[in-house]
Enzyme design. Structure first.
Site, PDB file in Angstrom:
ATOM      1  N   ASP A  26      -8.902  -1.311  -8.012  1.00  0.00           N
ATOM      2  CA  ASP A  26      -7.879  -1.536  -7.185  1.00  0.00           C
ATOM      3  C   ASP A  26      -7.562  -3.470  -6.640  1.00  0.00           C
ATOM      4  OD1 ASP A  26      -6.844  -0.531  -4.428  1.00  0.00           O
ATOM      5  OD2 ASP A  26      -8.786  -1.239  -3.368  1.00  0.00           O
TER       6      ASP A  26
ATOM      7  N   HIS B  69       1.134  -1.077  -0.232  1.00  0.00           N
ATOM      8  CA  HIS B  69      -0.172   0.035   0.449  1.00  0.00           C
ATOM      9  C   HIS B  69       1.073   1.367   0.170  1.00  0.00           C
ATOM     10  CE1 HIS B  69      -3.030  -2.734   1.316  1.00  0.00           C
ATOM     11  NE2 HIS B  69      -3.797  -2.002   1.096  1.00  0.00           N
TER      12      HIS B  69
END
Length: 291
Positions: free
Chosen positions: A195, A45
């Site tokens: 995503d 991330h």
């Protein structure tokens, strides 16, 4: 990061973001630089993940035709949401925050903790702009509402409800023109697809991102043990070995990814290309699991 910033600005220009928001390249670049500074150096991330998601979103909108169903403002807000959707991500998931009773968990009442945090971090500069340009309040408020909704939809707990929405999208679309609420849901569906798109990419990309998230999972498991917290599922040492990683990928791809992209391809027929890569990657994972 200059090449990464240039790519983001170029993709944004191709999608009309600067024109829609009435900003020049340098202004948008400043926003992207501010977003990038908010991304910690996590294995997965991180800002490169945000860039990667934005690239896939561009592909969905342009090559696969999703952009024709959206207004220019819809496209602009979704692009910015893609860049910002994991700002401030601490490298541990929402479940960790719930178990650790962190300040963020308390602040957001255990609801989409990281997604709320990313949204709040992303709009700091926008709040300053709002104070300076009161005449644009209505547009800004509408933009922020959509921005918030789209970012929160990246929380994996919404995955199966989004899948249900994708299943109904073709039928809903035939009923007439898309309203604002419907278009926002499509934006959320597309950003979520981007995503979670790692398994439907080339094997080299798929494996690289899988290794990154596996490392991040292992780090979280170690942190949870050190803090005396329950170790989250799939994050203990035994779950992050190559064989376990492969078995986890197979299950995730079959249960989560295949149904979602199969449904997406019903609405965007060109998205079937993703399923070809998924099947190819599954062959690789099965070979690793069997070794």
């Amino acid at each position: 990061r200059s090449e990464q910033y240039s790519l983001l600005v170029d993709l944004s220009r191709d999608l009309g973001v600067q024109r829609t928001l009435q900003v020049d390249d340098s202004t948008l670049l400043g926003f992207y630089e501010a977003c990038a500074s908010g991304y910690p150096d996590n294995p997965y991330h991180n800002f490169v993940h945000a860039l990667d998601v934005t690239v896939i979103l561009h592909r969905l909108l342009r090559e696969l035709g999703a952009g024709v169903y959206l207004t220019p403002l819809d496209v602009a807000v979704t692009v910015l949401a893609a860049v910002c959707h994991d700002v401030g991500h601490p490298g541990v998931n929402n479940l960790y925050h719930v178990h650790a009773r962190t300040e963020l968990a308390v602040r957001y009442k255990n609801e989409s903790i990281l997604e709320n945090h990313s949204y709040q971090d992303s709009i700091k500069d926008e709040e300053e702009e709002k104070a300076q340009k009161r005449e644009r309040d209505e547009l800004i408020d509408s933009f922020k509402k959509a921005f918030f909704e789209i970012i929160l939809a990246t929380d994996m707990r919404h995955h199966f409800s989004l899948l249900d929405e994708v299943h109904g999208m073709v039928e809903s679309f035939t009923l007439g023109p898309m309203g604002a609420a419907f278009r926002r849901r499509l934006c959320a569906i597309l950003l979520h697809a981007a995503d979670v798109s790692n398994p439907v990419r080339s094997w080299s990309e798929c494996k690289e991102w899988s290794d990154a998230i596996t490392t991040e999972f292992r780090w979280q498991g170690e942190r949870e043990r050190q803090e005396g917290l329950p170790v989250s599922p799939g994050m203990d040492g035994d779950s992050t070995t190559p064989g376990a990683q492969a078995r986890s990928a197979i299950e995730f791809n079959e249960v989560v990814i295949r149904p979602y992209f199969t449904a997406l391809a019903e609405f965007l027929p060109k998205a079937h290309i993703f399923l070809d890569d998924l099947n190819s990657n599954l062959r690789h994972w099965r070979a690793i699991a069997a070794s």
